[in-house]
Scaffold this motif. Structure first.
Motif, PDB file in Angstrom:
ATOM      1  N   UNK A 207       0.609  -1.569   0.207  1.00 51.21           N
ATOM      2  CA  UNK A 207      -0.210  -0.025  -0.125  1.00 51.21           C
ATOM      3  C   UNK A 207       0.786   1.104   0.089  1.00 51.21           C
ATOM      4  N   UNK A 208      -0.206   2.529  -0.257  1.00 48.86           N
ATOM      5  CA  UNK A 208       1.167   3.655   0.127  1.00 48.86           C
ATOM      6  C   UNK A 208       0.417   4.788   0.558  1.00 48.86           C
ATOM      7  N   UNK A 209       1.552   4.952   1.450  1.00 48.39           N
ATOM      8  CA  UNK A 209       0.806   5.917   2.481  1.00 48.39           C
ATOM      9  C   UNK A 209       0.063   7.392   1.984  1.00 48.39           C
ATOM     10  N   UNK A 210      -0.874   7.774   2.722  1.00 52.36           N
ATOM     11  CA  UNK A 210      -1.979   8.728   2.027  1.00 52.36           C
ATOM     12  C   UNK A 210      -1.786   9.734   3.040  1.00 52.36           C
ATOM     13  N   UNK A 211      -1.991   9.868   4.266  1.00 50.37           N
ATOM     14  CA  UNK A 211      -2.447  11.182   5.238  1.00 50.37           C
ATOM     15  C   UNK A 211      -1.700  10.695   6.037  1.00 50.37           C
ATOM     16  N   UNK A 212      -1.572  11.888   7.343  1.00 48.33           N
ATOM     17  CA  UNK A 212      -1.340  11.335   8.487  1.00 48.33           C
ATOM     18  C   UNK A 212      -2.112  12.503   9.094  1.00 48.33           C
ATOM     19  N   UNK A 213      -2.979  11.811  10.558  1.00 42.26           N
ATOM     20  CA  UNK A 213      -3.547  12.405  11.137  1.00 42.26           C
ATOM     21  C   UNK A 213      -2.831  12.798  12.458  1.00 42.26           C
TER      22      UNK A 213
ATOM     23  N   UNK B  28      -5.217   4.281   0.783  1.00 42.62           N
ATOM     24  CA  UNK B  28      -5.735   4.520  -0.581  1.00 42.62           C
ATOM     25  C   UNK B  28      -6.266   2.786  -0.979  1.00 42.62           C
ATOM     26  N   UNK B  29      -7.202   1.900  -0.218  1.00 35.53           N
ATOM     27  CA  UNK B  29      -7.501   0.865  -0.918  1.00 35.53           C
ATOM     28  C   UNK B  29      -7.863   0.273  -2.700  1.00 35.53           C
ATOM     29  N   UNK B  30      -7.506  -0.876  -2.373  1.00 35.74           N
ATOM     30  CA  UNK B  30      -8.323  -0.895  -3.564  1.00 35.74           C
ATOM     31  C   UNK B  30      -9.370   0.124  -5.034  1.00 35.74           C
ATOM     32  N   UNK B  31     -10.403  -0.181  -3.475  1.00 33.25           N
ATOM     33  CA  UNK B  31     -11.507   0.607  -3.774  1.00 33.25           C
ATOM     34  C   UNK B  31     -10.988   1.719  -3.803  1.00 33.25           C
ATOM     35  N   UNK B  32     -10.925   2.507  -3.712  1.00 31.52           N
ATOM     36  CA  UNK B  32     -10.064   3.698  -3.406  1.00 31.52           C
ATOM     37  C   UNK B  32     -11.399   4.785  -2.111  1.00 31.52           C
ATOM     38  N   UNK B  33     -10.239   3.504  -1.076  1.00 33.23           N
ATOM     39  CA  UNK B  33     -11.394   3.713  -0.217  1.00 33.23           C
ATOM     40  C   UNK B  33     -10.311   4.321   1.370  1.00 33.23           C
ATOM     41  N   UNK B  34     -10.241   5.639   1.851  1.00 31.55           N
ATOM     42  CA  UNK B  34      -9.068   5.760   2.557  1.00 31.55           C
ATOM     43  C   UNK B  34      -9.465   4.610   3.890  1.00 31.55           C
ATOM     44  N   UNK B  35      -8.295   4.358   4.220  1.00 31.55           N
ATOM     45  CA  UNK B  35      -8.711   3.570   5.007  1.00 31.55           C
ATOM     46  C   UNK B  35      -7.187   3.587   6.033  1.00 31.55           C
ATOM     47  N   UNK B  36      -7.093   3.140   7.349  1.00 33.83           N
ATOM     48  CA  UNK B  36      -6.636   3.351   8.602  1.00 33.83           C
ATOM     49  C   UNK B  36      -5.468   1.820   8.308  1.00 33.83           C
ATOM     50  N   UNK B  37      -4.003   2.869   9.021  1.00 33.26           N
ATOM     51  CA  UNK B  37      -3.374   1.436   8.327  1.00 33.26           C
ATOM     52  C   UNK B  37      -2.280   0.994   9.499  1.00 33.26           C
TER      53      UNK B  37
END
Length: 235
Positions: free
Chosen positions: A128-134, A158-167
């Motif tokens: 996976x690729x890191x999308x964001x940090x909070x 962001x998963x393969x369904x283009x949903x942002x999820x917690x890693x």
């Protein structure tokens, strides 16, 4: 002195005509006047100059053709080969390794212990690729307990369904560290509070995370796996 004007000089054509007429009548030509002689001499000199000029021009033209200058463009000067301008190499993509079986996360040569997700709520991705940090992220309330879970130092993808999820995220100190080294979170990985802050600071959006270890298909719907739910952040 005589008041009569000097005799007009005959042209060459007129003189030739008169000579032909005298010859036809058998009369010897009258001697030419001094002016006529001078006129004929001047014409001969002009004729010689014209011939000489024409000859010089012809010789110059022949020399030009022989030298190849006529009809051909001059050879252009040699152009030096362009030297290549070095371009800076793109920065390498930051790489992070998560080993679910060994319960470790490795970033920039440093290894941290983690808690892997439950087998019934796996991450479901191997790269996976890191999308964001909070710094703080509130997940949707649990449908049963209605409890809104707050995650500190959260990192998302962001998963393969283009949903942002917690890693990954850091455990709340109040929750203790007993879950580290086990399969506890519901669809993500957890780190100790200090380790979670260090990883949060070190990891960058765009980092590539390789996830090792066997993952089975999710046995529960995403509504039961809070960390697999789509994250919606009000901006």
């Amino acid at each position: 002195m005589s008041d009569q004007p000097p005799p007009r000089s005959l042209t060459e054509a007129e003189l030739s005509a008169r000579l032909r007429g005298l010859a036809a009548r058998g009369v010897a030509p009258a001697p030419a006047t001094g002016a006529q002689v001078r006129s004929r001499a001047a014409r001969r000199r002009r004729g010689r100059r014209v011939l000489l000029s024409a000859g010089a021009l012809g010789a110059a033209a022949l020399a030009t053709v022989a030298s190849g200058a006529l009809g051909s463009s001059p050879t252009p000067p040699a152009v030096p080969l362009a030297t290549s301008v070095p371009h800076p190499s793109p920065a390498p993509v930051q790489r992070v390794t998560v080993d679910l079986d060994a319960h470790t996360l490795t970033i920039e040569g440093r290894r941290f212990p983690i808690s892997a997700p439950q087998e019934t709520c796996p991450i479901g991705e191997t790269s996976v690729t890191v999308t964001a940090k909070y710094p703080s992220l509130t997940l949707r309330p649990d449908p049963i307990t209605k409890y809104a879970d707050i995650r500190q130092w959260a990192v998302t993808f962001t998963d393969r369904s283009h949903h942002q999820r917690l890693l990954m995220w850091a455990l709340d100190p109040a929750a203790g560290l007993s879950s580290l080294g086990h399969n506890a979170p519901a669809g993500s990985i957890a780190l100790a509070p200090k380790a979670g802050k260090r990883v949060y600071d070190a990891i960058e959006p765009g980092a590539r995370v390789e996830i090792k270890g066997g993952q089975t298909a999710s046995a529960h719907p995403d509504s039961m796996c809070s960390d697999r739910q789509t994250i919606t952040v009000n901006r």
